[in-house]
Design a protein around this motif. Structure first.
Motif, PDB file in Angstrom:
ATOM      1  N   ASP A  11     -47.305   2.796  79.728  1.00 35.14           N
ATOM      2  CA  ASP A  11     -46.838   2.256  81.011  1.00 35.14           C
ATOM      3  C   ASP A  11     -46.160   3.313  81.879  1.00 35.14           C
ATOM      4  O   ASP A  11     -46.009   3.132  83.081  1.00 35.14           O
ATOM      5  CB  ASP A  11     -45.862   1.091  80.786  1.00 35.14           C
ATOM      6  CG  ASP A  11     -46.544  -0.119  80.164  1.00 35.14           C
ATOM      7  OD1 ASP A  11     -47.780  -0.249  80.294  1.00 35.14           O
ATOM      8  OD2 ASP A  11     -45.834  -0.926  79.535  1.00 35.14           O
ATOM      9  N   ASP A  12     -45.744   4.420  81.270  1.00 42.96           N
ATOM     10  CA  ASP A  12     -45.065   5.498  81.993  1.00 42.96           C
ATOM     11  C   ASP A  12     -46.031   6.485  82.640  1.00 42.96           C
ATOM     12  O   ASP A  12     -45.589   7.448  83.272  1.00 42.96           O
ATOM     13  CB  ASP A  12     -44.143   6.274  81.042  1.00 42.96           C
ATOM     14  CG  ASP A  12     -42.985   5.443  80.542  1.00 42.96           C
ATOM     15  OD1 ASP A  12     -42.369   4.734  81.365  1.00 42.96           O
ATOM     16  OD2 ASP A  12     -42.688   5.519  79.331  1.00 42.96           O
ATOM     17  N   LEU A  13     -47.325   6.263  82.509  1.00 46.56           N
ATOM     18  CA  LEU A  13     -48.312   7.228  82.980  1.00 46.56           C
ATOM     19  C   LEU A  13     -48.099   7.674  84.427  1.00 46.56           C
ATOM     20  O   LEU A  13     -48.063   8.881  84.686  1.00 46.56           O
ATOM     21  CB  LEU A  13     -49.732   6.680  82.781  1.00 46.56           C
ATOM     22  CG  LEU A  13     -50.861   7.597  83.237  1.00 46.56           C
ATOM     23  CD1 LEU A  13     -50.847   8.921  82.501  1.00 46.56           C
ATOM     24  CD2 LEU A  13     -52.194   6.893  83.050  1.00 46.56           C
ATOM     25  N   PRO A  14     -47.915   6.774  85.400  1.00 46.08           N
ATOM     26  CA  PRO A  14     -47.737   7.257  86.779  1.00 46.08           C
ATOM     27  C   PRO A  14     -46.494   8.134  86.957  1.00 46.08           C
ATOM     28  O   PRO A  14     -46.535   9.143  87.659  1.00 46.08           O
ATOM     29  CB  PRO A  14     -47.619   5.972  87.600  1.00 46.08           C
ATOM     30  CG  PRO A  14     -48.200   4.897  86.756  1.00 46.08           C
ATOM     31  CD  PRO A  14     -47.968   5.312  85.338  1.00 46.08           C
ATOM     32  N   VAL A  15     -45.411   7.768  86.317  1.00 46.22           N
ATOM     33  CA  VAL A  15     -44.163   8.532  86.420  1.00 46.22           C
ATOM     34  C   VAL A  15     -44.312   9.870  85.693  1.00 46.22           C
ATOM     35  O   VAL A  15     -43.860  10.912  86.177  1.00 46.22           O
ATOM     36  CB  VAL A  15     -42.972   7.720  85.871  1.00 46.22           C
ATOM     37  CG1 VAL A  15     -41.692   8.540  85.875  1.00 46.22           C
ATOM     38  CG2 VAL A  15     -42.801   6.441  86.662  1.00 46.22           C
ATOM     39  N   LEU A  16     -44.968   9.853  84.535  1.00 45.20           N
ATOM     40  CA  LEU A  16     -45.209  11.085  83.796  1.00 45.20           C
ATOM     41  C   LEU A  16     -46.057  12.047  84.621  1.00 45.20           C
ATOM     42  O   LEU A  16     -45.756  13.239  84.698  1.00 45.20           O
ATOM     43  CB  LEU A  16     -45.900  10.786  82.461  1.00 45.20           C
ATOM     44  CG  LEU A  16     -46.259  12.012  81.629  1.00 45.20           C
ATOM     45  CD1 LEU A  16     -45.016  12.804  81.233  1.00 45.20           C
ATOM     46  CD2 LEU A  16     -47.050  11.590  80.394  1.00 45.20           C
ATOM     47  N   ARG A  48     -56.606  10.697  83.706  1.00 42.65           N
ATOM     48  CA  ARG A  48     -57.373  10.422  82.478  1.00 42.65           C
ATOM     49  C   ARG A  48     -56.908  11.321  81.326  1.00 42.65           C
ATOM     50  O   ARG A  48     -56.787  10.868  80.188  1.00 42.65           O
ATOM     51  CB  ARG A  48     -58.873  10.609  82.730  1.00 42.65           C
ATOM     52  CG  ARG A  48     -59.481   9.537  83.625  1.00 42.65           C
ATOM     53  CD  ARG A  48     -60.956   9.783  83.897  1.00 42.65           C
ATOM     54  NE  ARG A  48     -61.206  11.092  84.508  1.00 42.65           N
ATOM     55  CZ  ARG A  48     -61.155  11.346  85.799  1.00 42.65           C
ATOM     56  NH1 ARG A  48     -60.864  10.396  86.653  1.00 42.65           N
ATOM     57  NH2 ARG A  48     -61.400  12.573  86.259  1.00 42.65           N
ATOM     58  N   LYS A  49     -56.665  12.580  81.638  1.00 48.06           N
ATOM     59  CA  LYS A  49     -56.213  13.519  80.606  1.00 48.06           C
ATOM     60  C   LYS A  49     -54.838  13.119  80.069  1.00 48.06           C
ATOM     61  O   LYS A  49     -54.616  13.097  78.857  1.00 48.06           O
ATOM     62  CB  LYS A  49     -56.172  14.938  81.180  1.00 48.06           C
ATOM     63  CG  LYS A  49     -55.805  16.011  80.162  1.00 48.06           C
ATOM     64  CD  LYS A  49     -55.859  17.398  80.798  1.00 48.06           C
ATOM     65  CE  LYS A  49     -55.666  18.509  79.821  1.00 48.06           C
ATOM     66  NZ  LYS A  49     -54.364  18.589  79.217  1.00 48.06           N
ATOM     67  N   LEU A  50     -53.915  12.807  80.963  1.00 45.14           N
ATOM     68  CA  LEU A  50     -52.579  12.384  80.510  1.00 45.14           C
ATOM     69  C   LEU A  50     -52.642  11.078  79.722  1.00 45.14           C
ATOM     70  O   LEU A  50     -51.917  10.924  78.732  1.00 45.14           O
ATOM     71  CB  LEU A  50     -51.633  12.240  81.701  1.00 45.14           C
ATOM     72  CG  LEU A  50     -51.115  13.546  82.297  1.00 45.14           C
ATOM     73  CD1 LEU A  50     -50.306  13.263  83.564  1.00 45.14           C
ATOM     74  CD2 LEU A  50     -50.279  14.330  81.294  1.00 45.14           C
ATOM     75  N   ARG A  51     -53.491  10.153  80.128  1.00 44.22           N
ATOM     76  CA  ARG A  51     -53.643   8.884  79.393  1.00 44.22           C
ATOM     77  C   ARG A  51     -54.111   9.166  77.964  1.00 44.22           C
ATOM     78  O   ARG A  51     -53.598   8.588  77.000  1.00 44.22           O
ATOM     79  CB  ARG A  51     -54.630   7.962  80.100  1.00 44.22           C
ATOM     80  CG  ARG A  51     -54.774   6.596  79.414  1.00 44.22           C
ATOM     81  CD  ARG A  51     -55.751   5.660  80.120  1.00 44.22           C
ATOM     82  NE  ARG A  51     -55.249   5.321  81.441  1.00 44.22           N
ATOM     83  CZ  ARG A  51     -55.862   5.639  82.588  1.00 44.22           C
ATOM     84  NH1 ARG A  51     -57.006   6.275  82.589  1.00 44.22           N
ATOM     85  NH2 ARG A  51     -55.332   5.289  83.740  1.00 44.22           N
ATOM     86  N   LEU A  54     -51.217  10.658  76.003  1.00 38.73           N
ATOM     87  CA  LEU A  54     -50.238   9.610  75.660  1.00 38.73           C
ATOM     88  C   LEU A  54     -50.728   8.729  74.519  1.00 38.73           C
ATOM     89  O   LEU A  54     -49.924   8.186  73.760  1.00 38.73           O
ATOM     90  CB  LEU A  54     -49.950   8.734  76.879  1.00 38.73           C
ATOM     91  CG  LEU A  54     -48.842   9.171  77.815  1.00 38.73           C
ATOM     92  CD1 LEU A  54     -48.877   8.343  79.092  1.00 38.73           C
ATOM     93  CD2 LEU A  54     -47.483   9.083  77.163  1.00 38.73           C
ATOM     94  N   SER A  55     -52.039   8.577  74.407  1.00 38.77           N
ATOM     95  CA  SER A  55     -52.627   7.709  73.379  1.00 38.77           C
ATOM     96  C   SER A  55     -52.806   8.416  72.047  1.00 38.77           C
ATOM     97  O   SER A  55     -53.093   7.771  71.037  1.00 38.77           O
ATOM     98  CB  SER A  55     -53.994   7.202  73.854  1.00 38.77           C
ATOM     99  OG  SER A  55     -53.862   6.465  75.032  1.00 38.77           O
ATOM    100  N   ASN A  56     -52.669   9.722  72.021  1.00 39.36           N
ATOM    101  CA  ASN A  56     -52.898  10.492  70.813  1.00 39.36           C
ATOM    102  C   ASN A  56     -51.675  10.416  69.905  1.00 39.36           C
ATOM    103  O   ASN A  56     -50.567  10.782  70.317  1.00 39.36           O
ATOM    104  CB  ASN A  56     -53.203  11.950  71.181  1.00 39.36           C
ATOM    105  CG  ASN A  56     -53.701  12.739  70.015  1.00 39.36           C
ATOM    106  OD1 ASN A  56     -53.158  12.663  68.915  1.00 39.36           O
ATOM    107  ND2 ASN A  56     -54.732  13.528  70.241  1.00 39.36           N
ATOM    108  N   VAL A  60     -46.464  13.482  71.517  1.00 35.91           N
ATOM    109  CA  VAL A  60     -45.452  12.544  71.981  1.00 35.91           C
ATOM    110  C   VAL A  60     -44.736  13.154  73.181  1.00 35.91           C
ATOM    111  O   VAL A  60     -44.487  14.357  73.223  1.00 35.91           O
ATOM    112  CB  VAL A  60     -44.458  12.154  70.851  1.00 35.91           C
ATOM    113  CG1 VAL A  60     -43.682  13.351  70.350  1.00 35.91           C
ATOM    114  CG2 VAL A  60     -43.538  11.038  71.278  1.00 35.91           C
ATOM    115  N   PHE A  61     -44.447  12.302  74.160  1.00 39.16           N
ATOM    116  CA  PHE A  61     -43.698  12.687  75.347  1.00 39.16           C
ATOM    117  C   PHE A  61     -42.362  11.969  75.324  1.00 39.16           C
ATOM    118  O   PHE A  61     -42.278  10.808  74.884  1.00 39.16           O
ATOM    119  CB  PHE A  61     -44.426  12.242  76.625  1.00 39.16           C
ATOM    120  CG  PHE A  61     -45.699  12.972  76.931  1.00 39.16           C
ATOM    121  CD1 PHE A  61     -45.704  14.036  77.822  1.00 39.16           C
ATOM    122  CD2 PHE A  61     -46.898  12.589  76.361  1.00 39.16           C
ATOM    123  CE1 PHE A  61     -46.881  14.698  78.140  1.00 39.16           C
ATOM    124  CE2 PHE A  61     -48.080  13.244  76.667  1.00 39.16           C
ATOM    125  CZ  PHE A  61     -48.072  14.295  77.563  1.00 39.16           C
TER     126      PHE A  61
END
Length: 175
Positions: A11-16, A48-51, A54-56, A60-61
């Motif tokens: 859910d943090d993808l846009p902010v990240l 797409r790359k950040l998603r 984040l899923s891997n 971890v972020f």
């Protein structure tokens, strides 16, 4: 000053993406060509790359908040997704970035401390990272915090090849 560190979620993808783009641009724009910088930013912080990152489960972020304000972030990679070393005894710090307004106040050290804590919880022997040879502030920060140079590798900013120093901190002396 009150701070908190929390793990990022999908859910943090846009902010990240926003903080990644902003802090990287602030750090390196003035030392690189616009074309190389723009190409790198679009590639490295593509949604797409950040998603996918984040899923891997091996990456971890973490977000660092000072009070209620997002001040910086951290990305850690376990051995299967490390950018270079791929040693099961190590944890890679791929990114520690702090917003400009928070520079020079010890907040990078909080994220470094979090990295050491995560590595210790995973029984790692050392942490490592790559630092651009021309990033004097970062090199000084890591040296002051017990890192030493163990090698070099190429890093591409757009089409421009640059040199990163690979730096390591052994954790056997950490309490």
């Amino acid at each position: 000053m009150e701070y908190s560190i929390r793990e990022c979620t999908k859910d943090d993808l846009p902010v990240l993406r926003e903080i990644s783009y902003q802090t990287y641009d602030d750090t390196f724009r003035d030392k690189n060509s616009s074309s190389s910088m723009n190409a790198y930013l679009e590639q490295a912080f593509d949604t797409r790359k950040l998603r996918k990152e984040l899923s891997n489960s091996y990456s971890v972020f973490y977000f660092l908040y000072i009070g209620e304000e997002l001040a910086g972030y951290l990305k850690l990679n376990d051995y299967k997704v490390q950018t270079d070393i791929n040693d099961p005894q190590s944890l890679e710090i791929e990114r520690i970035y702090i917003k400009k307004k928070f520079h020079g106040r010890g907040f990078g050290k909080l994220l470094l401390k979090k990295s050491i804590e995560v590595a210790a919880n995973k029984s790692k022997s050392y942490i490592w990272l790559g630092v651009w040879e021309k990033n004097d502030n970062a090199l000084s920060f890591y040296q002051k915090n017990g890192f030493y140079k163990m090698g070099e590798h190429s890093f591409f900013m757009g089409q421009e090849e640059q040199t990163d120093y690979l730096m390591r901190k052994d954790l056997t002396t950490e309490a």
